[in-house]
Design a protein around this motif. Sequence first.
Motif, short mmCIF file in Angstrom:
data_model
loop_
_atom_site.label_atom_id
_atom_site.label_comp_id
_atom_site.label_asym_id
_atom_site.label_seq_id
_atom_site.Cartn_x
_atom_site.Cartn_y
_atom_site.Cartn_z
N ARG A 143 -96.90 -10.46 38.74
CA ARG A 143 -98.34 -10.63 38.49
C ARG A 143 -99.14 -10.29 39.75
NH1 ARG A 143 -96.88 -16.04 36.08
NH2 ARG A 143 -96.52 -15.65 33.86
N SER B 239 -100.31 -5.97 32.12
CA SER B 239 -100.94 -7.26 32.40
C SER B 239 -100.84 -8.20 31.20
CB SER B 239 -102.41 -7.06 32.80
OG SER B 239 -102.51 -6.26 33.95
N ALA C 169 -100.78 -11.46 33.36
CA ALA C 169 -101.45 -11.35 34.66
C ALA C 169 -102.94 -11.19 34.39
CB ALA C 169 -100.88 -10.16 35.44
#
Length: 312
Positions: free
Chosen positions: A5, A53, A58
């Motif tokens: 992340r 993501s 993230a």
Amino acid sequence: MKYVRLLLTVAAVGLLLLAATPWVDRIDPAWLPPVQSLGRAWIALAVVGLVLSLLTRAWLALGANVVVIAVALVTILNVSNRPGCEPGEERLAVMALNAKYGHADVAQLADAVERHDIDVLVVTEVDEAMIAALVATEPGRRFAHRSAQTVEGGSPAGTVILSRYPATRVDVPEGDAVTFQQPAMSVDVDGRSVLVRGVHPQPPVPRSLDHWREGLLELGEWQRAQRGRPLVMAGDFNASSAHAPFRDAKRGMYDTAGLWPTATWPLQRSYPPFADIDHVLVRGLSVEDAGTEEIDHSDHRAVWADLRVCPR
């Protein structure tokens, strides 16, 4: 997962900094102008970042990638004001092509001229041999008027304006910037005078960055001095809306490419074209249609626009 992340977030922030470079009005460091033109690449990378993501949750990286896409879109979308006048009866179809040292396929260019019924053709990086071959074709015979003599063979300097309408050459002031040929002609479109300027400033490479920027700024000064008459500036600007000097050069004019301009350069590479640096800019004319054409042996797409002169 924590480090993944973090890595995605750092990458997204770096990508955001790159996507924001079009708002930096500088020519140093020398890599800046080329990087400014890569908005489409930043969008593609940001889309990949969005997917990664989401998969890794993230969220900071996801937010940064969304901003990257929004910022890059602002530099690509053509949001200049479309001409608001009602179309007049006087038609002017304009095409511009960078002929890559005069090597562009003349037969294909002639075919494009015929299909789009082109009235004015601006050819950059052209020589007299290519012009002679073009006007010897059936579609090319329409061009009875032209700007001055160009260069002979193998040079990027030559630019010619060809017109089927009566046209007279117009002197343009010589600025401080070194440019390729950039002629102007006053074209009589069924009794209406339209000023046409062929455009080809120096490219944004390290040895000519100063001239590239100054040349675009001089074009902006010149076109604003022509207010009050219909105007077309067409050619290879070596710049897009991601570059501040080009935004100045086109201020008060409309880019006929539409909301999402087609990337026009470079063709004939192992990757797709990524920069819209060939333009037909207009003022005092309405736009009926516009598009691009691929011509063999040129690394630029030709751009064309079907225009109508605005009523007085």
